[in-house]
Design a protein around this motif. Structure first.
Motif, PDB file in Angstrom:
ATOM      1  N   ILE A  71       0.837  -1.206   0.000  1.00  0.00           N
ATOM      2  CA  ILE A  71       0.000   0.000   0.000  1.00  0.00           C
ATOM      3  C   ILE A  71       0.871   1.255   0.000  1.00  0.00           C
ATOM      4  CG2 ILE A  71      -1.630   1.337   1.390  1.00  0.00           C
ATOM      5  CD1 ILE A  71      -2.890  -1.305   2.257  1.00  0.00           C
ATOM      6  N   ILE A  72       1.934   1.241   0.811  1.00  0.00           N
ATOM      7  CA  ILE A  72       2.854   2.390   0.848  1.00  0.00           C
ATOM      8  C   ILE A  72       3.518   2.581  -0.515  1.00  0.00           C
ATOM      9  CG2 ILE A  72       4.995   3.268   1.869  1.00  0.00           C
ATOM     10  CD1 ILE A  72       4.216   1.821   4.446  1.00  0.00           C
ATOM     11  N   PHE A  73       3.984   1.490  -1.121  1.00  0.00           N
ATOM     12  CA  PHE A  73       4.670   1.559  -2.411  1.00  0.00           C
ATOM     13  C   PHE A  73       3.732   2.062  -3.511  1.00  0.00           C
ATOM     14  CE2 PHE A  73       5.896  -0.741  -6.363  1.00  0.00           C
ATOM     15  CZ  PHE A  73       7.095  -0.086  -6.589  1.00  0.00           C
ATOM     16  N   ILE A  74       2.521   1.498  -3.570  1.00  0.00           N
ATOM     17  CA  ILE A  74       1.565   1.901  -4.608  1.00  0.00           C
ATOM     18  C   ILE A  74       1.116   3.341  -4.393  1.00  0.00           C
ATOM     19  CG2 ILE A  74      -0.731   1.431  -5.556  1.00  0.00           C
ATOM     20  CD1 ILE A  74      -0.262  -1.526  -4.886  1.00  0.00           C
ATOM     21  N   SER A  75       0.942   3.741  -3.132  1.00  0.00           N
ATOM     22  CA  SER A  75       0.519   5.117  -2.849  1.00  0.00           C
ATOM     23  C   SER A  75       1.567   6.117  -3.314  1.00  0.00           C
ATOM     24  CB  SER A  75       0.267   5.283  -1.354  1.00  0.00           C
ATOM     25  OG  SER A  75      -0.753   4.402  -0.908  1.00  0.00           O
ATOM     26  N   PHE A  76       2.844   5.779  -3.130  1.00  0.00           N
ATOM     27  CA  PHE A  76       3.924   6.662  -3.576  1.00  0.00           C
ATOM     28  C   PHE A  76       3.889   6.829  -5.094  1.00  0.00           C
ATOM     29  CE2 PHE A  76       8.338   7.139  -5.076  1.00  0.00           C
ATOM     30  CZ  PHE A  76       8.653   8.348  -4.480  1.00  0.00           C
ATOM     31  N   ILE A  77       3.749   5.714  -5.814  1.00  0.00           N
ATOM     32  CA  ILE A  77       3.712   5.782  -7.288  1.00  0.00           C
ATOM     33  C   ILE A  77       2.478   6.532  -7.766  1.00  0.00           C
ATOM     34  CG2 ILE A  77       3.656   4.415  -9.398  1.00  0.00           C
ATOM     35  CD1 ILE A  77       6.290   4.232  -7.889  1.00  0.00           C
ATOM     36  N   VAL A  78       1.320   6.214  -7.171  1.00  0.00           N
ATOM     37  CA  VAL A  78       0.075   6.869  -7.582  1.00  0.00           C
ATOM     38  C   VAL A  78       0.129   8.365  -7.280  1.00  0.00           C
ATOM     39  CG1 VAL A  78      -2.406   7.018  -7.102  1.00  0.00           C
ATOM     40  CG2 VAL A  78      -1.328   4.785  -7.396  1.00  0.00           C
ATOM     41  N   GLY A  79       0.746   8.740  -6.154  1.00  0.00           N
ATOM     42  CA  GLY A  79       0.868  10.158  -5.812  1.00  0.00           C
ATOM     43  C   GLY A  79       1.633  10.937  -6.869  1.00  0.00           C
ATOM     44  N   ILE A  80       2.747  10.357  -7.347  1.00  0.00           N
ATOM     45  CA  ILE A  80       3.517  11.024  -8.405  1.00  0.00           C
ATOM     46  C   ILE A  80       2.697  11.135  -9.688  1.00  0.00           C
ATOM     47  CG2 ILE A  80       5.565  10.836  -9.870  1.00  0.00           C
ATOM     48  CD1 ILE A  80       7.008   9.551  -7.551  1.00  0.00           C
TER      49      ILE A  80
END
Length: 366
Positions: A71-80
């Protein structure tokens, strides 16, 4: 009892070369399968400290800790991606200005060619029309291939996320598998290799992130100085694309030139963009890469460039991105196996001392 067979040097060299060629051939024919697996392995190693903290310190179950990491990893990518899409939406509102400035810029190019090469504007337009007709004929085929490529990227991204999750869950399982492959007396060497691989990959990916941030800041600052409207977005895109060796910075330059047309189509602005990109690349290649990247992976520039070229030829952009960490893993393995230690030294970034040949003289018997 298993007896160790000692081979002569030429036999060892042949075995090593055959093994490397075999691994390279297997990778080339299975690149579509192995590339997502290798990328997932790198991201799993990057997320491993968070997973270990959640599992051992916070006492999360293994599956829950892996889910939180993803979730942390996907949230970082989605945020960018959300930030970029949000900025691109604003840029789309200036499409009319971009079209107007692009036409003005094209007219200036036509005049420059007419004045310096004595080719009339009519002849230039005829040539452009012929090129445009050829591109229109191939447009549908290119659009179809682009759609297929996008769908492949989405599928590979989904599979990569699943692989990363599974790597985190079955971490100990894979370690036990490797331990069963070798003798118990070599388990200390295996433990050292695995720990060094984890440290090297973590350092490499963190260094890439730091490099991306620094390049983004420097590019944004330079574009702000010369008066580019969307300097933050363009700096971020340049920093992200800079992760792709050679090709990335060229694509970023084209995007920046296109975006500069939202303000004005003057040649001086485009020249300023080129100067900013050149200065940032000089800083990146001569200061950031040696200081941040090469000091972490300890791979010399000659091997790095060869690895990137071979990786690009084998698996495209993904292969270019994977080249350096895979070379770092090979170097760690070579350095800890006595028969392969010279190859690890060849790949390294050591500063050699002055070498003198030591020749043992034989006494000549009369």
């Amino acid at each position: 009892m298993i007896q160790t067979i000692k081979l002569p040097f030429y036999a060892k060299l042949a075995c090593i070369l055959v093994s490397l060629i075999s691994f390279a051939y297997i990778f080339c024919i299975t690149k579509d399968i192995l590339t997502p697996v290798l990328l997932a392995f790198l991201f799993a190693v990057l997320l491993l400290p968070i997973f270990t903290f959640l599992h051992t310190k916070v006492k999360f179950p293994r599956h829950l800790a892996a889910i939180v990491c993803m979730i942390i990893f996907i949230s970082f990518i989605v945020g960018i991606l959300v930030f970029i899409s949000y900025q691109v939406t604003y840029m789309a509102n200036d499409f009319g200005t971009i079209k107007k400035n692009a036409n003005s810029f094209i007219i200036e190019i036509h005049k420059f060619i007419r004045e310096n090469f004595e080719i009339s504007i009519g002849e230039q337009k005829k040539y452009l029309d012929s090129v445009t007709k050829d591109s229109v004929k191939n447009g549908q085929a290119k659009l179809g291939s682009a759609i297929i490529s996008i769908s492949d990227v989405l599928l590979d991204s989904t599979i990569m996320i699943i692989y990363t999750f599974l790597f985190l869950i079955y971490k100990e399982h894979f370690k036990l598998f490797l331990a069963k492959l070798i003798n118990k007396e070599n388990h200390s060497v295996l433990k050292d290799i695995l720990s060094q691989i984890k440290v090297s990959i973590n350092n490499y990916i963190v260094s890439l992130i730091i490099e991306m941030i620094v390049v983004s800041i420097l590019t944004s600052l330079g574009l702000w100085i010369i008066g580019i409207k969307y300097f933050i977005l363009l700096g971020l895109i340049t920093g992200i694309l800079n992760l792709v060796p050679y090709i990335g910075i060229l694509i970023a330059g084209i995007i920046t030139v296109f975006a500069s047309l939202t303000g004005s189509g003057e040649t001086s602005v485009i020249l300023g963009i080129l100067i900013v990109n050149v200065i940032v690349q000089l800083i990146d290649n001569n200061i950031l890469v040696p200081l941040i990247i090469n000091s972490k992976v300890e791979i010399n520039a000659f091997v790095s460039i060869m690895g990137i070229i071979v990786g690009g030829a084998a698996a495209g952009i993904s292969g270019m991105f994977l080249a350096i960490p895979l070379l770092a893993i090979l170097k760690i393995i070579f350095d800890r196996i006595e028969s392969l230690e010279p190859w690890g030294y060849l790949m390294g970034n050591h500063v050699p001392r002055k070498f003198t040949w030591r020749v043992r003289r034989r006494k000549i018997e009369e």
